[in-house]
Design an enzyme around this catalytic site. Sequence first.
Site, short mmCIF file in Angstrom:
data_model
loop_
_atom_site.label_atom_id
_atom_site.label_comp_id
_atom_site.label_asym_id
_atom_site.label_seq_id
_atom_site.Cartn_x
_atom_site.Cartn_y
_atom_site.Cartn_z
N ARG A 1 70.10 -41.00 14.98
CA ARG A 1 70.71 -39.68 14.78
C ARG A 1 69.65 -38.59 14.92
NH1 ARG A 1 72.15 -36.69 9.35
NH2 ARG A 1 73.57 -35.08 10.08
N ASN B 1 67.94 -46.70 22.74
CA ASN B 1 68.00 -48.16 22.63
C ASN B 1 68.74 -48.80 23.80
OD1 ASN B 1 66.49 -48.56 20.36
ND2 ASN B 1 68.21 -48.98 19.00
N ASP C 1 67.44 -47.60 11.06
CA ASP C 1 67.44 -47.30 12.49
C ASP C 1 68.61 -46.40 12.88
OD1 ASP C 1 65.13 -48.67 12.94
OD2 ASP C 1 66.06 -50.42 13.87
N GLY C 2 69.74 -46.50 12.16
CA GLY C 2 70.87 -45.62 12.46
C GLY C 2 70.53 -44.16 12.22
N ALA D 1 70.45 -55.79 22.42
CA ALA D 1 70.11 -56.67 23.53
C ALA D 1 69.51 -57.99 23.03
CB ALA D 1 69.14 -55.98 24.49
N THR E 1 64.77 -55.08 20.92
CA THR E 1 64.86 -55.79 19.64
C THR E 1 66.14 -55.46 18.88
OG1 THR E 1 63.54 -54.00 18.67
CG2 THR E 1 62.37 -56.00 19.34
N ALA E 2 67.04 -54.73 19.51
CA ALA E 2 68.29 -54.33 18.84
C ALA E 2 69.46 -55.15 19.38
CB ALA E 2 68.49 -52.83 19.02
#
Length: 348
Positions: free
Chosen positions: A88, A158, A83-84, A202, A199-200
């Site tokens: 980007r 996000n 996800d990182g 938070a 879903t991250a």
Amino acid sequence: MTEPSTAATGERGPRRVLLTVHTGRRDIVELARTSAARLLRGGIGVKVLEDEAPDLEIPGAEVVPCDEGAAKDAEIVMVFGGDGTFLRAAELARYTDAALMGVNLGRVGFLAETEPEAVEETLSAIEDCEYSVEERLAIRVDVVDRGGMVVGGTWALNEISVEKAERSRVLDVVIAIDGRPLTSFGCDGVLCATPTGSTAYAFSAGGPVVWPDVEALLLVPSNAHALFARPLVTSPHSVVTVAVPADGNQARVSADGRRTLDVPDGGRVEVRRASRPVRIARVHAAAFGDRLVAKFGLPVRGFRDARHAGPGHELFTSRNVLTREVVSVDDPDQTAREVSGGGTHDDV
């Protein structure tokens, strides 16, 4: 909102795909190379970022600067990583019509569309223009000083986090929705998230999971010292304000964990829906609920079903989680049978 790929309608000229790759792992680099080679054989141009090109060494690829023009004229930004890496890539595609398509090579990877074993199927879908594009709500952030002047801004896919700059002190905040004060409390920070980001960060802070096709803004306090500090879900047209009193702790804004801004003394952070959504390409028709089950390993049988085979025995789940068909471990060859969701009095 989901729409068919515009490439299939002939609205584009020469087709191009920009690769963004987590080059720190050899297996990811090799997968990116083989994928690029297939796209090139299929007549689709491949672009790579100049800071990744030496590690990728893809013959025939166009090397482009890693800036806001990298995804210009690209149909797809194909992401190889977690996800990182996807976030980007979202920065590069932000102000273009390119759609993001991720191959999940991280640990969870909610943003990525494809698992490594399905890369060939995904490449075929790109070649044949057999994919759809979802438009995900993004948020815009304005940092305002005590005089009402905007002194900084950014965006996020996000979430943005209003955080305390000094770890030893509590951050005092005042929360307002659409210009009306709502509550105040001391905390470690406040998250303003999109449904995509639910879903991250938070989620980790105790916020709700929101289906990505729901249009809404989320506010989730982090370690708040207050009785009323529950997560909030507001209209996508709302303006969420997090104000920091002048005599409070120093604060800063972090957007998607990648971009930071300082909040001036007595300033505030205003969060609203961004004018441009983020476009994400999808090949597989899996429902979001199925992704939740797969990513988090959620139990789908119900606690009563596990008791049918007796204490200490677990029933295997069938492929159809909706009809709750299972096969008893005592008779593995038995045809799958449906187990009642409600159970009986004998189950208690």
